[in-house]
Each structure stands twice: as structure tokens, then as C-alpha cells.
Design an enzyme around this catalytic site. Structure first.
Site, short mmCIF file in Angstrom:
data_model
loop_
_atom_site.label_atom_id
_atom_site.label_comp_id
_atom_site.label_asym_id
_atom_site.label_seq_id
_atom_site.Cartn_x
_atom_site.Cartn_y
_atom_site.Cartn_z
N ASP A 98 0.86 -1.17 0.00
CA ASP A 98 0.00 0.00 0.00
C ASP A 98 0.91 1.23 0.00
OD1 ASP A 98 -2.25 1.68 0.53
OD2 ASP A 98 -3.17 0.04 1.66
N ASP A 199 -3.22 4.71 -2.13
CA ASP A 199 -4.23 5.29 -1.25
C ASP A 199 -4.72 6.64 -1.80
OD1 ASP A 199 -5.52 5.09 1.43
OD2 ASP A 199 -4.43 6.95 1.82
N HIS A 322 -10.87 -2.60 4.82
CA HIS A 322 -10.63 -2.23 6.21
C HIS A 322 -11.36 -0.95 6.61
CE1 HIS A 322 -8.03 0.08 3.70
NE2 HIS A 322 -7.81 0.92 4.70
O1 TEU Z 1 -9.38 5.82 2.77
C1 TEU Z 1 -9.90 6.89 2.07
C2 TEU Z 1 -11.26 7.32 2.41
O2 TEU Z 1 -11.61 8.46 2.18
C3 TEU Z 1 -12.23 6.41 2.99
O3 TEU Z 1 -12.29 5.13 2.70
C4 TEU Z 1 -12.48 6.77 4.39
O4 TEU Z 1 -11.92 5.91 5.32
C5 TEU Z 1 -13.95 6.79 4.57
O5 TEU Z 1 -14.54 7.36 3.47
C6 TEU Z 1 -14.31 7.61 5.73
O6 TEU Z 1 -15.70 7.66 5.80
C7 TEU Z 1 -8.02 5.59 2.74
C8 TEU Z 1 -7.68 4.40 3.60
O7 TEU Z 1 -8.28 3.26 3.07
C9 TEU Z 1 -8.11 4.70 5.00
O8 TEU Z 1 -7.93 3.60 5.86
C10 TEU Z 1 -7.30 5.88 5.48
O9 TEU Z 1 -7.75 6.28 6.74
C11 TEU Z 1 -7.43 7.07 4.52
O10 TEU Z 1 -7.27 6.69 3.16
C12 TEU Z 1 -6.35 8.09 4.81
O11 TEU Z 1 -5.11 7.59 4.44
#
Ligand code: TEU
Length: 547
Positions: A98, A199, A322
Site C-alpha cells: 500500500d 491510497d 478495512h
Molecule cells: O481511505 C480513504 C477514504 O476516504 C475512505 O475510505 C475513508 O476511510 C472513509 O470514506 C471515511 O468515511 C483511505 C484508507 O483506506 C483509509 O484507511 C485511510 O484512513 C485514509 O485513506 C487516509 O489515508
């Protein structure tokens, strides 16, 4: 056995912190992943994707990286990663890392330097703007709640952070920063990894810094230079190499996703979008109490299926990750054991027959459920804890807050894998970092492997079918009965071959529509076909070629 055509592959997502603990500290680790590789080989997946394992203060469980070149000691060492790669490769499993390059942790040495003074050489690696203590530069909102700008006393300016206060957004306008990012990605390619998940990669190009009439998304989502940046990233790093990539796209569009993935454009292999996972957000609000809208779910899935194919793009297809609740609790039913097993298989079948690269999130293959936490102290996730505070401030009553957090929290998927019926589900000999639901006593990997009718073997068979039948990868998708309130029906066509997929998303008996003929070879199903009706959560895939 892994396939040589990446388009036929299936990916298994690992959340290392909750996978398998070999040290007894209550958190999973890399040796724990190595130990379970034979299990993943039995499942039959081609790739594993590890969520971030780099050095991090773990405010956002690793999505706040403080050093891209070091492994978080809680997870192990670089030697362990090397061993993981070697052992995975020897079993025919490829490994994706990632990469978080929209932001870093504020503990990253770039940021530590950047905040020191306005003329620091690293200043411009991040997005700093002037503003008064009372008034931030714009009214944009953080994805985790509150204003997206954080005031820093040291230089009396604001830095942008679309996520947590400890996740500062990087400035992709800076060439030195980009060069450092390319170098880092090339380091991991040379190290031997086979792919990357990027990400929130569609947020890297910020447009104008202006006040928004909404929350600011329109200025930085699929921003003005994002395609240019991705083409350069591709060229400088993974392009023309045997590296599979998937970009996580926040609030994106079909048109942009075609651009991200059409091979002629040299950007990415595939994309995740989340529109189909917002069908239980009431009026777009995540923190709301709502049963999912089935017609909307079908409409969105099929819109993406048909139109991405038209543009020669490529989807990643998934129910879980996740950040999402467990799908069997969300779109299936886990009230009784029979309903849980049946609906989990139905959801698997109806998703895995779609076009794109399927992702299985750890524990999904055994039908793990949301844990049903009832107390805010059971939650660990920064987003859930922020939401709790914000909802309180908005005046929502405690019971309703716990209900919506129970439905939507990212911690729903972060409870450890339930390996067996022993203490702490066989995940750790210590105290797990987050609670494990009681149902581990019957929902666990050991029990699933012993029962030839378990959900696990449905997933195993779906992977085999994808490897063996080109129609699943390349066949055209024909949506059917889009207005049917209970059934998800579609066909896949390739040359003279046609497969029909029929899934009953309800807990009721439903008549089979007259024009649906299930005569043919059953390729996979979760029940025996009998009569003209479907039992609750029935799913059938029939090769109806020659109709
Ligand atoms: O997630 C991005 C993101 O905007 C979402 O999936 C977010 O967790 C959700 O919309 C909130 O309601 C990614 C990662 O998958 C996540 O775990 C991280 O927290 C986020 O980026 C920041 O790096």
C-alpha cells in the site's frame, strides 16, 4: 496456481494488525502472515495486498507514514518482508504494498523540517497557507470531521490535512517531492514487490484554494493535474514492468476512472470506487441509520460495469475492506446461522461473476460479521471516535449514536481474523488490541476448512472458475431485470458462451421471472434448484449457452 494474465487474478487484502500475532503483543505481524500463506494458497488467491506496514505513529493504523523505507517494528523487520516475498513467491502468490502519497504523518522528517520555518527547503513539500487564528484559509472539511486546515503556531500558518491532524497533505506541485516519491517506489520495486495499491490517489492534485459551497471536494477530487501526475508516476516507476496497480478513488466519476485505467493512457491497472457502498448513507450522510437501497446498489454496480467496459477501463470489484462494515451484516443477513451462510455465499457469487479484479478482505471468506460493539470504549478508529464527538455536539442521542457507529464504523472490519475456537480466536496468546466477537466459537477458519459446504469453499470455487473460464474475465455484461426489487440478474457473454447469474437478495421465497430460464449446466450455486421459485438468498450461475 497463480495465473499469468493479471486480469484473471484475485486479490486477498490483509490488514496486518488484525491478521495473526506471533509475538503475543496482541497485534498481528509479518511472521504471522508468513505462517498463514499455505492457507491463502488453499483459498487460491493470486495476490495479497498488505495495508501499510511502514514506520508510523499509527494514529490512522499506518496510513500516517513517518518513514517509507522502514518497517514498523510492531509488524517486524525488513528481513521479515523479504522472507514473506520469497515464501509467497514460492507458493505462486504475488505481493502488493500500500502506498500512501497523498499525505504523510506529521512525524515524517519532511514535515518536521517543513514546519520549522517558511524558508526551510522542505517547506514546499506540503501545502501551507496564511490565515488568521480565527479564520482558516478555506472552509473545506476534513474527511474525518472538522476543518481541513490545522494552524501551526511555529510559523503562524495553516497546513492542509484532508484526513487526521497528523496526516499532512503533500504538495505535488513540488518537483523535488515527486522525485523522492519515485525513488521510494522504485526502491520497493527493486525489493521485489509485485504491485501497489495507491491510497486516495485521485486527491493528489489540488485545484484552486477557494471557499466551497459544500465541503471542498470539488477542488481536489480528480483534480486538474491528476492524470498528468499519474502518467508521470507510471513512466518514472512501474510502467512497462510486471507490476499490478490499483488506485483508491474517492468520490470519483466513471469518465475519470476510464482515463485512469484505459491501457493506452499509461496510468493505472485498475480502480476502486465506493459509490456502491454508499447505498446505506441517508441523503449522502455516512453517520445515519439506514437499510441499504437494493435497486440503487444494482443501478450503480451495473452502470460502472457497462460503462467502464465501453471505455476499455478496468474495475476492482469488492464488498469489503478495512474501511467498510462486514458485507454479510450489511447487505446479507446474520440473524441465524443458516441465513448467514446462505447470504454470504450469495453475495460472493453475485459479486465474483462481475467483470473486474475481485478483492477478498480477510475474514470475508469465512463470513465474519460486524462485532456488534455497544460501548464507545470498544472502538479504536480515529474516524469513529471523531464521529462520536461530532454527533454528540450535533445533539444526536447516545443510543442513536451507538446505533449508527455500530452500522458504519471502520472497526467493524478491523476485529482480528477468527482462526479457531480457542482463546482469542487463535489470533494471539496475549490481549488483542481490539475486541473479538463471541461468535468466533463457531465462525472461524478451522471450522470453515472442515465443513465442505462452508462459505470458504464457495470463495475457493469462485476463484477457480475465474482462472478457468474466460467468460468471467472478458465476457460482456448484460444487466437484466434492473427494476426487480429482490433479484440481481445478469448475463455474461463471450463468443458463443453465455452465463446467467441470478441472486435472491431477500429473505423471502421469490418467483423466478418467466423469461428467466435456468436450464443448463450449473457452474456454481448455494442451493439445489427446485421448482419455479428461489429460496431466500439463493444464487445460481448457469451456463445457458445454446439457448
Ligand atoms: O481511505 C480513504 C477514504 O476516504 C475512505 O475510505 C475513508 O476511510 C472513509 O470514506 C471515511 O468515511 C483511505 C484508507 O483506506 C483509509 O484507511 C485511510 O484512513 C485514509 O485513506 C487516509 O489515508
Amino acid at each position: 496456481m497463480a495465473v499469468s494474465d493479471w486480469k484473471k487474478s484475485v486479490v486477498y487484502q490483509i490488514y496486518p494488525k488484525s491478521f495473526n500475532d506471533t509475538t503475543g503483543n496482541g497485534q498481528g505481524d509479518i511472521p504471522g502472515i508468513i505462517e498463514k500463506l499455505p492457507y491463502l494458497q488453499t483459498l487460491g488467491v493470486d495476490y495479497i495486498w498488505l495495508t501499510p506496514i511502514y514506520q508510523s505513529p499509527m494514529n490512522d493504523n499506518g496510513y500516517d507514514i513517518s518513514d517509507y523505507y522502514q518497517i514498523n517494528p510492531d509488524f517486524g523487520t525488513k528481513e521479515d518482508v523479504k522472507t514473506l516475498l520469497d515464501e509467497a513467491h514460492s507458493l505462486g502468490i504475488k505481493v502488493m504494498l500500500d502506498i500512501v502519497i497523498n499525505h504523510t504523518s506529521t512525524s515524517h522528517h519532511w514535515f518536521v523540517e517543513s514546519r520549522k520555518s517558511k524558508d526551510n527547503p522542505y517547506r514546499d513539500y506540503y501545502i501551507w497557507k496564511e490565515g488568521t487564528k480565527e479564520e482558516p484559509p478555506t472552509n473545506w472539511e476534513s474527511k474525518f470531521g472538522g476543518n481541513a486546515w490545522t494552524y501551526d503556531e511555529q510559523t503562524e500558518s495553516y497546513y492542509l490535512r484532508l484526513f487526521d491532524v497528523s496526516q499532512a497533505d503533500l504538495n505535488w506541485e513540488n518537483d523535488n517531492l515527486k522525485a523522492e516519491i519515485y525513488e521510494m517506489i522504485n526502491y520497493w520495486i527493486d525489493f521485489g514487490v509485485d504491485g501497489f495499491r495507491f491510497d486516495v490517489i485521485n486527491l493528489i492534485s489540488k485545484g484552486a484554494f477557494e471557499n466551497s459551497t459544500a465541503i471542498g471536494k470539488e477542488f481536489y477530487t480528480d483534480g486538474p493535474k491528476v492524470h498528468e501526475y499519474l502518467q508521470e508516476l507510471n513512466k518514472q516507476t512501474f510502467g512497462n514492468k510486471d507490476i499490478m496497480t490499483v488506485g483508491e478513488m474517492s468520490s470519483t466519476t466513471i469518465d475519470n476512472c476510464i482515463k485512469y485505467t484505459n491501457p493506452e493512457r499509461h496510468e493505472l491497472s485498475s480502480v476502486f470506487n465506493f459509490h456502491h457502498l454508499k447505498v446505506d448513507y441517508k441523503d449522502g450522510e455516512k453517520w445515519s441509520d439506514m437499510k441499504f437501497d437494493f435497486l440503487e446498489l444494482k443501478r450503480i454496480l451495473m452502470d460502472w460495469q457497462v460503462n467502464i467496459a465501453k471505455g476499455n477501463g478496468w474495475n476492482a470489484i469488492f464488498w469489503c475492506n478495512h474501511d467498510q462494515p462486514r458485507v454479510v451484516t450489511r447487505f446479507g443477513k446474520d440473524d441465524t446461522e443458516a441465513e448467514r451462510v446462505k447470504s454470504a455465499k450469495m453475495l460472493a457469487i453475485s459479486l465474483h461473476m462481475l467483470q473486474g479484479t475481485p478483492y477478498i478482505y480477510q475474514g470475508e471468506e469465512i463470513g465474519m460479521t460486524d462485532p456488534g460493539f455497544t460501548d464507545i470504549d470498544q472502538y479504536k478508529d480515529v474516524e469513529s471516535l471523531n464521529a462520536y464527538k461530532l454527533l454528540k455536539e450535533r445533539g444526536m442521542d447516545e443510543q442513536m449514536i451507538m446505533k449508527v457507529i455500530g452500522q458504519k464504523s471502520r472497526d467493524n472490519s478491523r476485529t482480528p481474523i477468527q482462526w479457531n475456537a480457542h482463546a482469542e480466536a487463535g489470533f494471539t496468546t496475549g490481549e488483542p488490541w481490539i475486541g473479538i466477537p463471541e461468535n468466533y466459537k463457531h465462525i472461524n477458519v478451522e471450522a470453515a476448512l472442515e465443513d465442505k459446504d462452508s462459505i470458504f469453499y464457495t470463495y475457493q470455487k469462485l476463484i477457480q472458475l475465474r482462472h478457468e473460464h474466460d467468460v468471467i474475465t472478458y465476457g460482456e455484461v448484460e444487466p437484466l431485470h434492473m427494476e426487480h426489487p429482490e433479484l440481481f440478474v445478469y448475463k455474461r457473454h463471450l463468443n458463443n458462451e453465455t452465463w446467467l447469474v441470478v441472486a435472491n437478495y431477500s429473505d423471502q421465497i421469490v418467483d423466478i421471472p418467466e423469461d428467466i430460464d435456468l436450464e443448463g449446466e450449473i457452474m456454481i450455486a448455494n442451493n439445489d434448484l427446485n421448482g419455479n421459485a428461489l429460496q431466500p438468498f439463493d444464487a445460481f450461475v448457469v451456463n445457458v449457452s445454446g439457448d
